[in-house]
Write a protein that holds these residues in place. Structure first.
Motif, PDB file in Angstrom:
ATOM      1  N   MET A   1      54.336  39.743  49.663  1.00 33.88           N
ATOM      2  CA  MET A   1      54.753  40.273  48.282  1.00 33.88           C
ATOM      3  C   MET A   1      55.377  39.806  46.818  1.00 33.88           C
ATOM      4  O   MET A   1      56.367  38.976  46.767  1.00 33.88           O
ATOM      5  CB  MET A   1      55.635  41.680  48.214  1.00 33.88           C
ATOM      6  CG  MET A   1      55.695  42.375  46.530  1.00 33.88           C
ATOM      7  SD  MET A   1      56.941  44.596  46.886  1.00 33.88           S
ATOM      8  CE  MET A   1      57.099  44.399  45.240  1.00 33.88           C
ATOM      9  N   ILE A   2      55.285  39.875  46.142  1.00 37.36           N
ATOM     10  CA  ILE A   2      54.914  38.616  45.443  1.00 37.36           C
ATOM     11  C   ILE A   2      56.295  38.787  44.773  1.00 37.36           C
ATOM     12  O   ILE A   2      56.877  40.134  44.187  1.00 37.36           O
ATOM     13  CB  ILE A   2      54.049  39.293  43.805  1.00 37.36           C
ATOM     14  CG1 ILE A   2      52.499  38.393  44.436  1.00 37.36           C
ATOM     15  CG2 ILE A   2      54.183  37.874  42.855  1.00 37.36           C
ATOM     16  CD1 ILE A   2      51.448  38.304  43.462  1.00 37.36           C
ATOM     17  N   GLY A   3      57.100  38.406  44.234  1.00 41.35           N
ATOM     18  CA  GLY A   3      58.451  38.645  43.632  1.00 41.35           C
ATOM     19  C   GLY A   3      58.991  38.354  42.483  1.00 41.35           C
ATOM     20  O   GLY A   3      59.611  39.364  41.902  1.00 41.35           O
ATOM     21  N   GLU A   4      57.949  37.921  41.499  1.00 36.42           N
ATOM     22  CA  GLU A   4      57.668  38.458  40.052  1.00 36.42           C
ATOM     23  C   GLU A   4      56.473  37.775  39.657  1.00 36.42           C
ATOM     24  O   GLU A   4      55.675  37.081  40.448  1.00 36.42           O
ATOM     25  CB  GLU A   4      59.485  37.219  39.407  1.00 36.42           C
ATOM     26  CG  GLU A   4      58.430  35.591  39.935  1.00 36.42           C
ATOM     27  CD  GLU A   4      60.677  34.855  40.196  1.00 36.42           C
ATOM     28  OE1 GLU A   4      59.428  33.709  40.473  1.00 36.42           O
ATOM     29  OE2 GLU A   4      61.352  35.417  40.130  1.00 36.42           O
ATOM     30  N   PHE A   5      56.488  38.279  37.914  1.00 34.17           N
ATOM     31  CA  PHE A   5      54.744  37.566  37.652  1.00 34.17           C
ATOM     32  C   PHE A   5      55.460  36.988  37.547  1.00 34.17           C
ATOM     33  O   PHE A   5      56.867  36.997  35.628  1.00 34.17           O
ATOM     34  CB  PHE A   5      54.493  38.704  36.991  1.00 34.17           C
ATOM     35  CG  PHE A   5      53.879  39.944  38.397  1.00 34.17           C
ATOM     36  CD1 PHE A   5      52.409  39.711  39.224  1.00 34.17           C
ATOM     37  CD2 PHE A   5      54.917  40.787  37.958  1.00 34.17           C
ATOM     38  CE1 PHE A   5      52.466  40.703  39.730  1.00 34.17           C
ATOM     39  CE2 PHE A   5      54.067  42.538  39.115  1.00 34.17           C
ATOM     40  CZ  PHE A   5      52.900  41.688  39.690  1.00 34.17           C
ATOM     41  N   ASP A   6      54.388  35.775  36.451  1.00 31.80           N
ATOM     42  CA  ASP A   6      54.798  34.708  35.302  1.00 31.80           C
ATOM     43  C   ASP A   6      53.964  35.176  34.202  1.00 31.80           C
ATOM     44  O   ASP A   6      53.049  35.454  34.171  1.00 31.80           O
ATOM     45  CB  ASP A   6      54.372  33.564  35.040  1.00 31.80           C
ATOM     46  CG  ASP A   6      54.075  32.126  34.180  1.00 31.80           C
ATOM     47  OD1 ASP A   6      55.287  32.378  33.841  1.00 31.80           O
ATOM     48  OD2 ASP A   6      53.663  31.185  34.692  1.00 31.80           O
ATOM     49  N   LEU A   7      55.039  35.745  33.079  1.00 35.77           N
ATOM     50  CA  LEU A   7      53.927  36.328  31.447  1.00 35.77           C
ATOM     51  C   LEU A   7      54.482  35.249  30.734  1.00 35.77           C
ATOM     52  O   LEU A   7      54.712  35.513  29.662  1.00 35.77           O
ATOM     53  CB  LEU A   7      53.806  37.292  31.347  1.00 35.77           C
ATOM     54  CG  LEU A   7      53.848  38.278  32.155  1.00 35.77           C
ATOM     55  CD1 LEU A   7      54.839  39.950  31.288  1.00 35.77           C
ATOM     56  CD2 LEU A   7      52.447  38.560  31.987  1.00 35.77           C
ATOM     57  N   GLN A   8      53.106  33.820  30.359  1.00 42.87           N
ATOM     58  CA  GLN A   8      53.663  32.989  29.616  1.00 42.87           C
ATOM     59  C   GLN A   8      54.812  32.312  29.689  1.00 42.87           C
ATOM     60  O   GLN A   8      55.217  32.200  29.401  1.00 42.87           O
ATOM     61  CB  GLN A   8      52.954  33.510  27.661  1.00 42.87           C
ATOM     62  CG  GLN A   8      51.365  33.717  28.211  1.00 42.87           C
ATOM     63  CD  GLN A   8      51.151  34.050  26.586  1.00 42.87           C
ATOM     64  OE1 GLN A   8      52.213  34.058  25.811  1.00 42.87           O
ATOM     65  NE2 GLN A   8      50.236  34.408  26.671  1.00 42.87           N
TER      66      GLN A   8
ATOM     67  N   ALA B   1      58.495  42.156  39.562  1.00 39.79           N
ATOM     68  CA  ALA B   1      57.850  42.990  40.294  1.00 39.79           C
ATOM     69  C   ALA B   1      57.864  44.670  40.286  1.00 39.79           C
ATOM     70  O   ALA B   1      57.224  45.036  39.528  1.00 39.79           O
ATOM     71  CB  ALA B   1      56.930  42.769  41.677  1.00 39.79           C
ATOM     72  N   LEU B   2      59.390  44.022  40.650  1.00 40.66           N
ATOM     73  CA  LEU B   2      59.913  45.295  40.733  1.00 40.66           C
ATOM     74  C   LEU B   2      60.155  46.535  39.325  1.00 40.66           C
ATOM     75  O   LEU B   2      59.568  48.245  39.148  1.00 40.66           O
ATOM     76  CB  LEU B   2      61.124  45.686  41.093  1.00 40.66           C
ATOM     77  CG  LEU B   2      61.960  47.440  41.632  1.00 40.66           C
ATOM     78  CD1 LEU B   2      60.682  48.251  42.411  1.00 40.66           C
ATOM     79  CD2 LEU B   2      63.116  47.621  42.144  1.00 40.66           C
ATOM     80  N   LEU B   3      60.080  45.284  38.334  1.00 40.54           N
ATOM     81  CA  LEU B   3      59.886  46.440  36.612  1.00 40.54           C
ATOM     82  C   LEU B   3      58.979  46.461  36.669  1.00 40.54           C
ATOM     83  O   LEU B   3      58.828  48.254  35.805  1.00 40.54           O
ATOM     84  CB  LEU B   3      60.423  44.518  35.629  1.00 40.54           C
ATOM     85  CG  LEU B   3      60.786  45.721  34.282  1.00 40.54           C
ATOM     86  CD1 LEU B   3      61.890  46.656  34.012  1.00 40.54           C
ATOM     87  CD2 LEU B   3      60.575  44.340  33.255  1.00 40.54           C
ATOM     88  N   ALA B   4      57.909  45.986  36.978  1.00 35.22           N
ATOM     89  CA  ALA B   4      56.523  46.035  36.762  1.00 35.22           C
ATOM     90  C   ALA B   4      55.464  47.780  36.945  1.00 35.22           C
ATOM     91  O   ALA B   4      55.063  48.301  37.304  1.00 35.22           O
ATOM     92  CB  ALA B   4      55.751  45.094  37.193  1.00 35.22           C
TER      93      ALA B   4
END
Length: 69
Positions: A1-8, A14-17
């Motif tokens: 699973m992806i640990g985090e997303f990179d938004l610029q 990922a849990l926040l999303a």
């Protein structure tokens, strides 16, 4: 699973999303329950809403894990 997303350059967990998606799904489910009068069958509405949010969050996270992994 992806640990985090990179938004610029900003890393979003990922849990926040998934929680944001679960909140939207929870709001929709609550509107449907209210519209069809199903809340009259619920004994403790805030507890039910919290349980519904947790169930939706778990389902979204499991689905995302299956799709993204």
């Amino acid at each position: 699973m992806i640990g985090e997303f990179d938004l610029q350059g900003i890393f979003v967990p990922a849990l926040l999303a998934w929680a944001a998606l679960a909140l939207l799904a929870n709001a929709l489910a609550r509107r449907l329950l209210q519209r069809f009068g199903l809340y009259r069958l619920i004994w403790h509405r805030p507890l039910f809403d919290l349980a519904l949010l947790v169930i939706l969050l778990g389902a979204i996270a499991a689905l995302a894990n299956r799709i993204l992994a």
